[in-house]
Motif scaffolding. Structure first.
Motif, PDB file in Angstrom:
ATOM      1  N   ALA A 190       0.840  -1.187   0.000  1.00  0.00           N
ATOM      2  CA  ALA A 190       0.000   0.000   0.000  1.00  0.00           C
ATOM      3  C   ALA A 190       0.880   1.243   0.000  1.00  0.00           C
ATOM      4  O   ALA A 190       2.063   1.188   0.337  1.00  0.00           O
ATOM      5  N   GLY A 191       0.298   2.359  -0.390  1.00  0.00           N
ATOM      6  CA  GLY A 191       1.029   3.612  -0.410  1.00  0.00           C
ATOM      7  C   GLY A 191       1.069   4.207  -1.802  1.00  0.00           C
ATOM      8  O   GLY A 191       0.524   3.643  -2.755  1.00  0.00           O
ATOM      9  N   LEU A 192       1.725   5.361  -1.928  1.00  0.00           N
ATOM     10  CA  LEU A 192       1.771   6.084  -3.186  1.00  0.00           C
ATOM     11  C   LEU A 192       3.056   5.798  -3.953  1.00  0.00           C
ATOM     12  O   LEU A 192       4.148   5.759  -3.370  1.00  0.00           O
ATOM     13  N   GLY A 193       2.930   5.598  -5.254  1.00  0.00           N
ATOM     14  CA  GLY A 193       4.077   5.446  -6.139  1.00  0.00           C
ATOM     15  C   GLY A 193       3.842   6.260  -7.399  1.00  0.00           C
ATOM     16  O   GLY A 193       2.793   6.885  -7.569  1.00  0.00           O
ATOM     17  N   LYS A 194       4.817   6.255  -8.281  1.00  0.00           N
ATOM     18  CA  LYS A 194       4.650   6.920  -9.578  1.00  0.00           C
ATOM     19  C   LYS A 194       5.392   6.109 -10.631  1.00  0.00           C
ATOM     20  O   LYS A 194       6.380   5.429 -10.339  1.00  0.00           O
ATOM     21  N   ILE A 195       4.890   6.172 -11.868  1.00  0.00           N
ATOM     22  CA  ILE A 195       5.476   5.405 -12.967  1.00  0.00           C
ATOM     23  C   ILE A 195       6.003   6.358 -14.028  1.00  0.00           C
ATOM     24  O   ILE A 195       5.278   7.244 -14.499  1.00  0.00           O
ATOM     25  N   ASP A 196       7.260   6.175 -14.398  1.00  0.00           N
ATOM     26  CA  ASP A 196       7.856   6.892 -15.515  1.00  0.00           C
ATOM     27  C   ASP A 196       7.494   6.127 -16.787  1.00  0.00           C
ATOM     28  O   ASP A 196       7.967   5.002 -16.994  1.00  0.00           O
ATOM     29  N   LEU A 197       6.660   6.705 -17.629  1.00  0.00           N
ATOM     30  CA  LEU A 197       6.166   5.991 -18.801  1.00  0.00           C
ATOM     31  C   LEU A 197       7.203   5.892 -19.924  1.00  0.00           C
ATOM     32  O   LEU A 197       6.959   5.232 -20.927  1.00  0.00           O
ATOM     33  N   THR A 198       8.355   6.536 -19.749  1.00  0.00           N
ATOM     34  CA  THR A 198       9.446   6.379 -20.705  1.00  0.00           C
ATOM     35  C   THR A 198      10.288   5.156 -20.363  1.00  0.00           C
ATOM     36  O   THR A 198      10.550   4.296 -21.198  1.00  0.00           O
ATOM     37  N   SER A 199      10.679   5.056 -19.100  1.00  0.00           N
ATOM     38  CA  SER A 199      11.489   3.913 -18.654  1.00  0.00           C
ATOM     39  C   SER A 199      10.648   2.762 -18.150  1.00  0.00           C
ATOM     40  O   SER A 199      11.141   1.653 -17.969  1.00  0.00           O
ATOM     41  N   MET A 200       9.357   3.014 -17.889  1.00  0.00           N
ATOM     42  CA  MET A 200       8.433   2.049 -17.292  1.00  0.00           C
ATOM     43  C   MET A 200       8.905   1.605 -15.906  1.00  0.00           C
ATOM     44  O   MET A 200       8.640   0.484 -15.470  1.00  0.00           O
ATOM     45  N   LYS A 201       9.570   2.492 -15.205  1.00  0.00           N
ATOM     46  CA  LYS A 201      10.025   2.200 -13.850  1.00  0.00           C
ATOM     47  C   LYS A 201       9.052   2.795 -12.839  1.00  0.00           C
ATOM     48  O   LYS A 201       8.650   3.955 -12.941  1.00  0.00           O
ATOM     49  N   LEU A 202       8.679   1.969 -11.851  1.00  0.00           N
ATOM     50  CA  LEU A 202       7.812   2.423 -10.764  1.00  0.00           C
ATOM     51  C   LEU A 202       8.678   2.798  -9.567  1.00  0.00           C
ATOM     52  O   LEU A 202       9.556   2.037  -9.165  1.00  0.00           O
ATOM     53  N   THR A 203       8.419   3.958  -8.993  1.00  0.00           N
ATOM     54  CA  THR A 203       9.152   4.429  -7.821  1.00  0.00           C
ATOM     55  C   THR A 203       8.189   4.616  -6.661  1.00  0.00           C
ATOM     56  O   THR A 203       7.147   5.274  -6.810  1.00  0.00           O
ATOM     57  N   PHE A 204       8.506   4.050  -5.510  1.00  0.00           N
ATOM     58  CA  PHE A 204       7.679   4.233  -4.320  1.00  0.00           C
ATOM     59  C   PHE A 204       7.918   5.633  -3.769  1.00  0.00           C
ATOM     60  O   PHE A 204       9.054   6.069  -3.590  1.00  0.00           O
ATOM     61  N   VAL A 205       6.821   6.366  -3.486  1.00  0.00           N
ATOM     62  CA  VAL A 205       6.917   7.725  -2.954  1.00  0.00           C
ATOM     63  C   VAL A 205       6.822   7.724  -1.437  1.00  0.00           C
ATOM     64  O   VAL A 205       7.639   8.319  -0.742  1.00  0.00           O
ATOM     65  N   GLY A 206       5.807   7.054  -0.885  1.00  0.00           N
ATOM     66  CA  GLY A 206       5.641   7.012   0.561  1.00  0.00           C
ATOM     67  C   GLY A 206       4.255   6.553   0.936  1.00  0.00           C
ATOM     68  O   GLY A 206       3.364   6.447   0.085  1.00  0.00           O
ATOM     69  N   ASP A 207       4.062   6.278   2.221  1.00  0.00           N
ATOM     70  CA  ASP A 207       2.758   5.826   2.692  1.00  0.00           C
ATOM     71  C   ASP A 207       1.916   7.020   3.101  1.00  0.00           C
ATOM     72  O   ASP A 207       2.407   8.150   3.242  1.00  0.00           O
ATOM     73  N   TYR A 208       0.631   6.758   3.293  1.00  0.00           N
ATOM     74  CA  TYR A 208      -0.302   7.797   3.699  1.00  0.00           C
ATOM     75  C   TYR A 208      -0.177   8.071   5.191  1.00  0.00           C
ATOM     76  O   TYR A 208       0.530   7.367   5.915  1.00  0.00           O
ATOM     77  N   SER A 209      -0.908   9.066   5.654  1.00  0.00           N
ATOM     78  CA  SER A 209      -0.783   9.497   7.044  1.00  0.00           C
ATOM     79  C   SER A 209      -1.866   8.903   7.936  1.00  0.00           C
ATOM     80  O   SER A 209      -2.967   8.588   7.478  1.00  0.00           O
ATOM     81  N   VAL A 243       2.121  14.689  -3.403  1.00  0.00           N
ATOM     82  CA  VAL A 243       2.775  13.911  -4.459  1.00  0.00           C
ATOM     83  C   VAL A 243       4.263  13.706  -4.189  1.00  0.00           C
ATOM     84  O   VAL A 243       4.896  12.842  -4.802  1.00  0.00           O
ATOM     85  N   ALA A 244       4.832  14.479  -3.261  1.00  0.00           N
ATOM     86  CA  ALA A 244       6.257  14.342  -2.958  1.00  0.00           C
ATOM     87  C   ALA A 244       6.530  13.350  -1.839  1.00  0.00           C
ATOM     88  O   ALA A 244       7.616  12.781  -1.760  1.00  0.00           O
ATOM     89  N   SER A 245       5.519  13.106  -0.971  1.00  0.00           N
ATOM     90  CA  SER A 245       5.756  12.251   0.197  1.00  0.00           C
ATOM     91  C   SER A 245       4.717  11.160   0.401  1.00  0.00           C
ATOM     92  O   SER A 245       4.956  10.197   1.134  1.00  0.00           O
ATOM     93  N   GLY A 246       3.544  11.308  -0.194  1.00  0.00           N
ATOM     94  CA  GLY A 246       2.450  10.373   0.044  1.00  0.00           C
ATOM     95  C   GLY A 246       1.600  10.730   1.246  1.00  0.00           C
ATOM     96  O   GLY A 246       0.559  10.109   1.492  1.00  0.00           O
ATOM     97  N   ALA A 247       2.019  11.718   2.020  1.00  0.00           N
ATOM     98  CA  ALA A 247       1.265  12.116   3.204  1.00  0.00           C
ATOM     99  C   ALA A 247      -0.115  12.637   2.804  1.00  0.00           C
ATOM    100  O   ALA A 247      -0.275  13.277   1.764  1.00  0.00           O
ATOM    101  N   THR A 248      -1.108  12.380   3.645  1.00  0.00           N
ATOM    102  CA  THR A 248      -2.478  12.784   3.361  1.00  0.00           C
ATOM    103  C   THR A 248      -2.908  13.926   4.267  1.00  0.00           C
ATOM    104  O   THR A 248      -2.450  14.055   5.400  1.00  0.00           O
ATOM    105  N   SER A 249      -3.825  14.748   3.746  1.00  0.00           N
ATOM    106  CA  SER A 249      -4.349  15.876   4.509  1.00  0.00           C
ATOM    107  C   SER A 249      -5.756  16.179   4.022  1.00  0.00           C
ATOM    108  O   SER A 249      -6.235  15.587   3.056  1.00  0.00           O
TER     109      SER A 249
END
Length: 277
Positions: A190-209, A243-249
């Motif tokens: 669980a948590g937030l990630g992002k996908i680079d559609l050029t490299s198709m690499k997924l990077t984990f950003v962080g979990d929610y608050s 979008v930088a940390s995954g933290a929720t507010s």
């Protein structure tokens, strides 16, 4: 289905829909103008009626490709898109509550795999995550499907919610964000990630608050570069996601709304729209 504006003072309930798998599009192209007309009602279906449940007529076979407006966003990307449990792709026009069937997906996923979530980019291309973790690129014009080199299971993400959001307010550049879903059978993170559609690499950003940590979510983005999540709490929760940390507010409990077995989320006309099964 339910919609609510960003302001807690304005919300409306719509008919329940059990048609969809939980895949829908949030507008990455920019916030559509807030509607000011009375909210439309859905007539009961009679013999021969074209109802949202049957999807209506197919797009004409000779329909032209997406056109682009001055903001760099294709007209196709200004609709909402949903996928049914039968793998059928539909467009949805919120101001008229009209569903239009586009076609059936024929993506080469693993046996028994089904569409899990979907996001649509500014050009009107749909990106569909299947339950086996694969990612496909689908035409919103005719539902044709193309495989991608995306590797399933990156950073523990197999099934995930997804949405595009502008990189900065008013920008034509955008990022595909994903919300990992933990599953009893396949595990997952669980948590937030992002996908680079050029490299198709997924990077984990962080979990929610706080109480949203570890929760499943669907995502939607807005043209002012904000990202929001629709969370599987009971009742469901709407929250802004950093979008930088995954933290929720700015969390808001959606009284009377439960995600059920399938859920989806989009932003249109200045309102958030919630789809549940």
């Amino acid at each position: 289905m339910r919609r609510t504006s960003p302001s807690p003072s304005r919300s409306k309930y719509l008919m329940p829909l059990a048609l969809f798998t939980g895949a829908a599009m949030g507008l990455a192209c920019g916030s559509m103008p807030r509607d000011t007309s009375p909210f439309p009602t859905v007539p009961e279906a009679g013999p021969g009626d074209t109802t949202p449940q049957d999807g209506g007529p197919l797009f004409p076979s000779g329909a032209s490709g997406p056109t682009t407006s001055p903001d760099g966003c294709s007209e196709a990307a200004k609709l909402v898109y949903v996928v049914s449990a039968e793998n059928d792709l539909y467009s949805f026009k919120p101001d008229t509550l009209t569903f239009t069937k586009i076609g059936r997906l024929d993506c080469r996923a693993a046996a028994l795999a089904s569409p899990n979530s979907m996001a649509v980019d500014r050009s009107g291309n749909a990106w569909v995550n299947y339950s086996d973790g694969t990612l496909f690129k689908v035409s919103t014009r005719d539902a044709t499907c193309a495989s991608t080199p995306f590797a399933a299971g990156q950073d523990g993400f197999t099934k995930f919610g997804m949405a595009f959001a502008a990189n900065t307010p008013g920008s034509t550049a955008e990022t595909l964000y994903v919300a990992g879903l933990q599953d009893i059978l396949s595990g997952g993170r669980a948590g937030l990630g992002k996908i680079d559609l050029t490299s198709m690499k997924l990077t984990f950003v962080g979990d929610y608050s706080g109480d949203l940590r570890g929760r499943g979510a669907e995502l939607t983005g807005t043209g002012d570069a904000k990202l929001y999540g629709f969370y599987t709490t009971d009742p469901a929760t709407l929250a802004r996601v950093d979008v930088a940390s995954g933290a929720t507010s700015e969390a808001k409990s959606l009284t009377g709304v439960r995600t059920g077995d399938a859920w989806a989320f989009s932003f249109w006309g200045g309102d958030f729209w919630f789809y549940t099964a």
